[in-house]
Design an enzyme around this catalytic site. Structure first.
Site, mmCIF file in Angstrom:
data_model
loop_
_atom_site.group_PDB
_atom_site.id
_atom_site.type_symbol
_atom_site.label_atom_id
_atom_site.label_comp_id
_atom_site.label_asym_id
_atom_site.label_seq_id
_atom_site.Cartn_x
_atom_site.Cartn_y
_atom_site.Cartn_z
ATOM 1 N N GLY A 210 14.917 86.303 68.986
ATOM 2 C CA GLY A 210 13.818 85.590 69.656
ATOM 3 C C GLY A 210 13.658 84.149 69.208
ATOM 4 O O GLY A 210 13.401 83.261 70.012
ATOM 5 N N THR A 247 6.678 100.949 63.643
ATOM 6 C CA THR A 247 5.711 100.461 64.636
ATOM 7 C C THR A 247 6.161 99.108 65.161
ATOM 8 O O THR A 247 6.570 98.241 64.390
ATOM 9 C CB THR A 247 4.308 100.374 64.006
ATOM 10 O OG1 THR A 247 3.975 101.675 63.530
ATOM 11 C CG2 THR A 247 3.272 99.910 65.009
ATOM 12 N N CYS A 336 25.735 73.060 53.299
ATOM 13 C CA CYS A 336 25.625 71.792 52.583
ATOM 14 C C CYS A 336 24.763 71.966 51.347
ATOM 15 O O CYS A 336 23.621 72.377 51.440
ATOM 16 C CB CYS A 336 24.981 70.786 53.516
ATOM 17 S SG CYS A 336 24.959 69.144 52.884
#
Ligand code: PLP
Length: 660
Positions: A210, A247, A336
């Site tokens: 997401g 849940t 890096c």
């Protein structure tokens, strides 16, 4: 103060306002548990089902399963576990399964790490095989065709996170058409950017995340083709029809649902053509600003929101710092660390030369960005180019004013020291390290200096004094080491009285035997950070530990109050000259003096002569300013402080360019 422009969308994105609203609603008014059978639970269930239905339509899931989870790393584990459990069962049943776990050489590390982990844990002993990519970053399909009969599982990605290279999924599917291998496609960078119709493919597993598409971190999805083997990673209360217990993260699901809905409605995100236009504008500015720039992946095969480039002669650290100073957030195209960039394995797999794979920068933006932000970014890119040019770091650079005096260059905690005499353009270097040679050469070249001597503190032979204009560098043998004393001296002079020694380059030498050679305040410049954080003096060493450590830290709020009550404070920017030039002033946009940390040893003498002048050091993150303040305090300057957290914590809110 300039507003932050966030061009690191492939790392993560800001949450879409509609998604924030949806998440707040799911945490507030409709906070129910979708497994509860009462009204609050039913409302949550409707929300959950709605988000899933939207995702199913968008991704063309068909009869397949779409499971909500915590993100792509979990999705990858679940897919790999499912595939490997099935392979183990098939093998135990005497069926022929291949012996290879094939993954694209440019996959996100989550993929080979998960393959190695579950292969070991399940005792499968299959061979991990990195499928090569071509110079354009696309999978070698001939190699894949050859491997397909032996492949038990193939993992490829829809688009690469570093380069934006879009995979030829149809070609890969065709190469696997006659193999019974399982196939996972990491779709993280494809979500919302590539048209996906999963049911029309032979893809078995497709993880999504997401936070790469304007939803919060901690929510993701896994597509599993109808009939593809599945083993749950997490067992428990039977949520997600028993496929992924726990849940549900309803705030995350609500937010992701809102993003997917916006994607489906089509009014929030820029079209592919608009995004290509934005990329072309950024690329044009980059070309103007950074002569010699090379783009590491051809635009015709990459996401229009990603640019990956390298600039000859510039390390990714320098580019990151200058962009950061201009409040343009980009990332290095490789892992890096503070001082050094490890080469990007993605660019290495594409066969790019070392300098390109270790100095690459990734600039990536979200599909909500607007034209005004692109204009602003272009203007800042050109300002960064001008700043680098004025510091002598670009091939067409204006010659910067020649630096004079002592310069410290550091690599991995080890120091090389330069002595520059601007009047005579004569220079000497002490303990030049191979890793710093290019920087030393550039500094000497841009200032028009002639190198008179390259000296070493571990040298065994006797060296004659080195004259640099009105300065004398005097070698002295102390125990087994050679140290170099620096001071002003007229032409006939061949010695330096202790009080006349301004700097002493002491290498690894112990300080006690130096008492006869140095004045109490001569600056001792060592060869490594372990001996002294920056530089020290005999007086400072004698005092060390006798006084309590003062609080030298100012946070952003503390600084504002401090500046009000001390109007004569001198703000000192200890970033490099190009960072200073690219930035819009110091904290709060105030004017600041620029003394790069590398020049501190030269400046200290002047500050020691005005001990009541309050000084506040600042830099990007607070590391360099901490070194400066501790060094000065140790040397006895009691009126200095630094900004903890640096400019990073004082910046204004980013331009998110999100549709309301
Ligand atoms: N795969 C790719 C291509 C990615 O870019 C990332 C994130 O950097 C991941 C997987 C991991 O995703 P998550 O952060 O959701 O675990």
């Amino acid at each position: 103060m300039s507003t932050e422009i966030y061009l690191d969308g492939n790392a993560t994105t800001a949450v879409l306002p509609a998604a924030i609203d949806a998440a707040l609603h799911a945490m507030g008014a409709d906070f129910g548990n979708p497994s509860s059978s009462h009204g609050a639970g039913l409302k949550a269930k409707v929300l959950l089902d709605g988000a899933r239905a939207c995702a199913r339509r968008l991704l063309g899931v068909g009869e397949g399963r779409l499971i909500f989870n915590s993100g792509a790393t979990e999705g990858i584990q679940t897919a790999v576990l499912s595939a490997l459990c099935a392979i183990r069962e098939r093998r135990a049943a005497g069926q022929r399964v291949g012996s290879l776990l094939v993954y694209g050489a440019t996959e996100h590390k989550a993929v080979p790490e998960a393959l190695a982990h579950w292969n070991r844990l399940l005792g499968l002993d299959l061979l991990l095989y990195a499928l090569p990519v071509d110079a354009g970053g696309r999978h070698d399909l001939d190699a894949l065709r050859a491997l397909a009969p032996e492949a038990a599982l193939v993992c490829t990605m829809a688009a690469n996170n570093e380069t934006g290279v879009i995979s030829d999924l149809d070609g890969i599917g065709a190469a696997l058409a006659h193999s019974n291998t399982l196939w996972m496609v990491d779709c993280v960078q494809g979500l919302g950017k590539l048209a996906l119709n999963l049911q029309a493919t032979r893809i078995d597993y497709a993880p999504f995340s997401g936070h790469k598409l304007f939803a919060p971190k901690g929510i993701g999805m896994l597509y599993v083709r109808a009939g593809a083997p599945f083993t749950p990673l997490i067992m428990g209360g039977g949520q997600e029809t028993g496929l992924r217990s726990g849940t549900e993260n309803m705030a995350g699901i609500a937010a992701l649902g809102a993003v997917l809905q916006a994607l489906e409605e089509g009014n929030t995100f820029r079209s592919h053509a608009e995004l290509e236009g934005f990329r072309a504008r950024l690329a044009a500015s980059l070309r103007r600003a950074l002569p010699g720039i090379v783009f590491n992946a051809a635009f015709e095969h990459t996401l229009p929101t990603t640019l990956n480039f390298s600039v000859p002669g510039l390390a990714s650290r320098e580019l990151l710092d200058v962009f950061d100073a201009a409040a343009v957030r980009v990332s290095s195209g490789s892992a890096c660390s503070a001082a050094k960039a490890a080469p990007s394995y993605v660019l290495q797999a594409m066969g790019l030369p070392d300098w390109r794979s270790s100095s690459a920068i990734r600039m990536s933006f979200g599909a909500t960005i607007d034209s005004a932000t692109i204009d602003d970014a272009c203007a800042r890119i050109e300002r960064c180019g001008a700043a680098l040019r004025s510091a002598g770091l670009l091939p067409d650079a204006k010659v910067p004013p020649a630096a004079d005096g002592v310069v410290q260059l550091s690599d991995a905690g080890r120091h090389s020291w330069l002595v520059l005499d601007a009047a005579s353009r004569a220079a000497a270097v002490i303990d030049a390290q191979p890793a710093l040679q290019a920087r030393i050469d550039a500094l000497l070249h841009s200032g028009g200096y002639t190198l008179r001597a390259s000296l070493r503190t571990d040298a065994a032979d006797t060296i004659a004094p080195v004259r640099l204009g009105a300065r004398l560098l005097l070698p002295c043998r102390v125990a087994d080491a050679t140290i170099y004393l620096l001071g002003r001296a007229d032409a006939a002079q061949t010695t330096l009285a202790p009080a006349a020694v301004r700097h002493a380059f002491t290498g690894q030498a112990a300080l006690a035997p130096l008492a006869d050679l140095l004045g109490a305040d001569s600056l001792i410049c060592p060869a490594s950070e372990t001996q002294s954080a920056f530089c020290t003096s005999l007086r400072a060493e004698a005092r060390a530990g006798q006084t309590a450590a003062d609080d030298v830290n100012l946070d952003a709020a503390g600084l504002a109050a401090f500046l009000q009550s001390n109007p004569n404070v001198l703000l000192v920017d200890v970033r490099e000259a190009y960072e200073h030039a690219a930035s819009a002033g110091g904290p709060g946009g105030r004017a600041a003096l620029n003394i790069p940390l590398s020049r501190l040893a030269q400046q200290i003498e002047a500050w020691q002569q005005s001990p009541s002048q309050p000084l506040v050091f600042f830099c990007r993150s607070g590391n360099r300013s901490a070194k400066a303040v501790h060094c000065l305090r140790r040397l006895g300057h009691s009126q200095c402080w630094h900004l903890v957290g640096g400019m990073a914590l004082t910046s204004a809110a980013p331009i998110l360019a999100l549709a309301a």
